[in-house]
Scaffold this active site. Structure first.
Site, PDB file in Angstrom:
ATOM      1  N   ASN A   1      -6.197   9.071   8.957  1.00  0.00           N
ATOM      2  CA  ASN A   1      -7.276   8.169   9.394  1.00  0.00           C
ATOM      3  C   ASN A   1      -8.629   8.880   9.384  1.00  0.00           C
ATOM      4  O   ASN A   1      -8.785   9.918  10.027  1.00  0.00           O
ATOM      5  CB  ASN A   1      -6.985   7.635  10.797  1.00  0.00           C
ATOM      6  CG  ASN A   1      -5.761   6.738  10.825  1.00  0.00           C
ATOM      7  OD1 ASN A   1      -4.655   7.191  10.533  1.00  0.00           O
ATOM      8  ND2 ASN A   1      -5.955   5.478  11.153  1.00  0.00           N
TER       9      ASN A   1
ATOM     10  N   ARG B   1       0.931   8.989  14.699  1.00  0.00           N
ATOM     11  CA  ARG B   1       0.528   9.628  13.430  1.00  0.00           C
ATOM     12  C   ARG B   1      -0.353  10.829  13.747  1.00  0.00           C
ATOM     13  O   ARG B   1      -1.368  10.711  14.417  1.00  0.00           O
ATOM     14  CB  ARG B   1      -0.221   8.650  12.556  1.00  0.00           C
ATOM     15  CG  ARG B   1      -0.488   9.191  11.170  1.00  0.00           C
ATOM     16  CD  ARG B   1      -1.312   8.249  10.356  1.00  0.00           C
ATOM     17  NE  ARG B   1      -0.567   7.102   9.893  1.00  0.00           N
ATOM     18  CZ  ARG B   1      -1.145   5.926   9.611  1.00  0.00           C
ATOM     19  NH1 ARG B   1      -2.434   5.771   9.795  1.00  0.00           N
ATOM     20  NH2 ARG B   1      -0.433   4.930   9.163  1.00  0.00           N
TER      21      ARG B   1
ATOM     22  N   VAL C   1      -9.561   0.161  13.011  1.00  0.00           N
ATOM     23  CA  VAL C   1      -9.801   0.176  14.445  1.00  0.00           C
ATOM     24  C   VAL C   1     -11.204   0.660  14.834  1.00  0.00           C
ATOM     25  O   VAL C   1     -11.832   0.073  15.719  1.00  0.00           O
ATOM     26  CB  VAL C   1      -8.668   0.935  15.185  1.00  0.00           C
ATOM     27  CG1 VAL C   1      -8.666   2.431  14.867  1.00  0.00           C
ATOM     28  CG2 VAL C   1      -8.741   0.693  16.668  1.00  0.00           C
TER      29      VAL C   1
ATOM     30  N   TYR D   1       0.849  -1.206   0.000  1.00  0.00           N
ATOM     31  CA  TYR D   1       0.000   0.000   0.000  1.00  0.00           C
ATOM     32  C   TYR D   1       0.881   1.252   0.000  1.00  0.00           C
ATOM     33  O   TYR D   1       0.756   2.117  -0.865  1.00  0.00           O
ATOM     34  CB  TYR D   1      -0.910  -0.024   1.223  1.00  0.00           C
ATOM     35  CG  TYR D   1      -1.909   1.098   1.284  1.00  0.00           C
ATOM     36  CD1 TYR D   1      -2.959   1.173   0.376  1.00  0.00           C
ATOM     37  CD2 TYR D   1      -1.827   2.085   2.274  1.00  0.00           C
ATOM     38  CE1 TYR D   1      -3.896   2.206   0.445  1.00  0.00           C
ATOM     39  CE2 TYR D   1      -2.759   3.107   2.343  1.00  0.00           C
ATOM     40  CZ  TYR D   1      -3.798   3.169   1.426  1.00  0.00           C
ATOM     41  OH  TYR D   1      -4.713   4.185   1.500  1.00  0.00           O
ATOM     42  N   ASP D   2       1.807   1.307   0.970  1.00  0.00           N
ATOM     43  CA  ASP D   2       2.623   2.516   1.136  1.00  0.00           C
ATOM     44  C   ASP D   2       3.424   2.834  -0.131  1.00  0.00           C
ATOM     45  O   ASP D   2       3.430   3.962  -0.612  1.00  0.00           O
ATOM     46  CB  ASP D   2       3.621   2.350   2.288  1.00  0.00           C
ATOM     47  CG  ASP D   2       2.964   2.003   3.610  1.00  0.00           C
ATOM     48  OD1 ASP D   2       1.748   1.755   3.628  1.00  0.00           O
ATOM     49  OD2 ASP D   2       3.672   1.967   4.631  1.00  0.00           O
TER      50      ASP D   2
ATOM     51  N   ARG E   1      -3.196   7.546  16.730  1.00  0.00           N
ATOM     52  CA  ARG E   1      -3.701   7.956  15.424  1.00  0.00           C
ATOM     53  C   ARG E   1      -4.502   9.226  15.647  1.00  0.00           C
ATOM     54  O   ARG E   1      -4.868   9.559  16.776  1.00  0.00           O
ATOM     55  CB  ARG E   1      -4.616   6.894  14.798  1.00  0.00           C
ATOM     56  CG  ARG E   1      -3.946   5.554  14.477  1.00  0.00           C
ATOM     57  CD  ARG E   1      -2.937   5.654  13.347  1.00  0.00           C
ATOM     58  NE  ARG E   1      -2.406   4.340  12.970  1.00  0.00           N
ATOM     59  CZ  ARG E   1      -1.369   3.746  13.569  1.00  0.00           C
ATOM     60  NH1 ARG E   1      -0.741   4.331  14.574  1.00  0.00           N
ATOM     61  NH2 ARG E   1      -0.946   2.568  13.138  1.00  0.00           N
TER      62      ARG E   1
HETATM   63  N1  UDP Z   1      -5.911  -1.585  16.049  1.00  0.00           N
HETATM   64  C1  UDP Z   1      -6.264  -2.126  17.276  1.00  0.00           C
HETATM   65  N2  UDP Z   1      -7.321  -2.990  17.327  1.00  0.00           N
HETATM   66  C2  UDP Z   1      -8.060  -3.319  16.224  1.00  0.00           C
HETATM   67  C3  UDP Z   1      -7.698  -2.758  14.974  1.00  0.00           C
HETATM   68  C4  UDP Z   1      -6.614  -1.898  14.938  1.00  0.00           C
HETATM   69  O1  UDP Z   1      -5.650  -1.844  18.319  1.00  0.00           O
HETATM   70  O2  UDP Z   1      -9.014  -4.107  16.368  1.00  0.00           O
HETATM   71  C5  UDP Z   1      -4.788  -0.639  16.022  1.00  0.00           C
HETATM   72  C6  UDP Z   1      -3.759  -0.891  14.936  1.00  0.00           C
HETATM   73  O3  UDP Z   1      -2.780  -1.813  15.383  1.00  0.00           O
HETATM   74  C7  UDP Z   1      -3.205   0.488  14.724  1.00  0.00           C
HETATM   75  C8  UDP Z   1      -4.393   1.409  14.978  1.00  0.00           C
HETATM   76  O4  UDP Z   1      -5.336   0.620  15.690  1.00  0.00           O
HETATM   77  O5  UDP Z   1      -2.204   0.784  15.668  1.00  0.00           O
HETATM   78  C9  UDP Z   1      -5.053   1.937  13.722  1.00  0.00           C
HETATM   79  O6  UDP Z   1      -5.243   0.848  12.877  1.00  0.00           O
HETATM   80  P1  UDP Z   1      -6.105   0.886  11.548  1.00  0.00           P
HETATM   81  O7  UDP Z   1      -6.146  -0.516  11.029  1.00  0.00           O
HETATM   82  O8  UDP Z   1      -7.400   1.533  11.813  1.00  0.00           O
HETATM   83  O9  UDP Z   1      -5.341   1.830  10.531  1.00  0.00           O
HETATM   84  P2  UDP Z   1      -3.813   2.300  10.308  1.00  0.00           P
HETATM   85  O10 UDP Z   1      -3.765   3.660  10.845  1.00  0.00           O
HETATM   86  O11 UDP Z   1      -2.871   1.373  11.041  1.00  0.00           O
HETATM   87  O12 UDP Z   1      -3.642   2.227   8.842  1.00  0.00           O
END
Ligand code: UDP
Length: 312
Positions: free
Chosen positions: A174, A275, A187, A145-146, A211
């Site tokens: 986000n 972030r 998340v 992706y990145d 985030r």
């Molecule tokens: N995360 C979490 N529990 C979940 C899903 C995600 O703790 O059920 C954490 C994930 O490890 C990350 C943050 O939430 O640190 C944001 O994750 P997301 O998948 O929403 O997007 P990202 O910003 O990583 O692309």
């Protein structure tokens, strides 16, 4: 204007379609529906200013009418998708971006690329200004992706420099709100659906990672302003309030009244530790800043998840 939105049946693309239609423009959505959902745009069927074409934008794009702007929003964007469909992600951001740029060039149209805060990787500069070049693992699971979004930025700038194409790049942080998939894996959909089912919320790692979450209508307003401005970008669009995953989980459990608490799960590889956008450029160039706070946005998102999960 007649705007063509790739990925227009997805979470962001469909809200963007709503915005352009409400401003009186014509909208054509292209989507192959791998992560998009027809239900997100079904409410526009019958509107003479709207049309949907099921199409995979990694294949040549031809439209038999004049378009004034191409907004390239097609791409899976959840970390859950990265190991599941890595090659379609690489293709849509490389071949798909090339096709979308070619279409814009053929029509003399403005082009807007949906890029991402993921170009900053696991950032060593905090908060992240647009001038930061990032810290990305090219061979890790997130690299598909990145790195493909980084390529998409590079080819967009090459079309601007070589062909004089009128381009914009937005780096999206986000974003959350109605129309995220319940099983999206990100998340907020995870926490909200777990809390509504009375389950424990799954925090990955120790929950100290942060985030910054922007409500979708604010985010889309930033995209709209960017397209209408003369600013080529890249421009960060995101909320500046930084929240740890532990704070977020506590807040979601509180709002929903979920007693099941929290469980801890392993942290995915290369998960960024922090972030937060520096939005000075968006403020100065677009007069944009977010207005909906996390509590308000979560209330609206939870209400929508309740109806989707038949919990009303
Ligand atoms: N995360 C979490 N529990 C979940 C899903 C995600 O703790 O059920 C954490 C994930 O490890 C990350 C943050 O939430 O640190 C944001 O994750 P997301 O998948 O929403 O997007 P990202 O910003 O990583 O692309």
């Amino acid at each position: 204007m007649h705007v063509l939105i790739t990925g227009g049946a997805g979470f962001l693309g469909s809200h963007l379609s709503d915005r352009f239609l409400s401003e009186g423009h014509e909208v054509t959505v292209l989507d192959n529906l791998i992560t998009g959902n027809y239900q997100n745009i079904a409410h526009h069927v019958g509107n003479p200013r709207f049309q949907f074409v099921k199409h995979d934008v990694t294949l040549h794009i031809h439209v038999p009418f004049k378009v004034d702007a191409v907004l390239h929003f097609a791409s899976p964007a959840s970390p859950k998708d990265f190991p599941a469909i890595p090659i379609p992600i690489l293709k849509v951001n490389s071949l798909g971006t090339h096709n979308a740029l070619g279409l814009a060039l053929a029509h003399g149209a403005r082009f807007l690329l949906a890029s991402t805060s993921e170009v900053y990787g696991d950032p060593l500069v905090h908060p992240q200004p647009e001038s930061y070049w990032g810290n990305v693992n090219p061979i890790g699971v997130r690299g598909v992706y990145d790195e493909s979004k980084r390529f998409a930025e590079a080819i967009t700038m090459a079309y601007r420099r070589s062909h004089g194409l009128d381009t914009r790049i937005v780096r999206i942080f986000n974003t959350y709100g109605p129309r995220m998939r319940i099983d999206d894996g990100r998340v907020i959909p995870n926490f909200v659906s777990q809390a509504l089912r009375g389950e424990a919320l799954t925090i990955y790692g120790d929950g100290s990672q942060t985030r910054s979450f922007c409500f979708v209508s604010n985010e889309v307003d930033g995209f709209y302003r960017l397209l209408m401005s003369d600013e080529p970008g890249p421009v960060n669009i995101g909320n500046t309030r930084e929240t740890s995953m532990l704070e977020l989980a506590t807040l979601v459990n509180e709002i929903i009244g979920n007693q099941a608490g929290i469980v801890y799960r392993p942290l995915p590889k290369d998960d960024p530790k922090v972030r937060r956008p520096d939005i000075s450029k968006a403020r100065a160039a677009l007069g944009w800043e977010p207005t909906i706070d996390l509590e308000q946005g979560l209330e609206r998102t939870i209400a929508w998840f309740r109806t989707q999960m038949n919990l009303e």
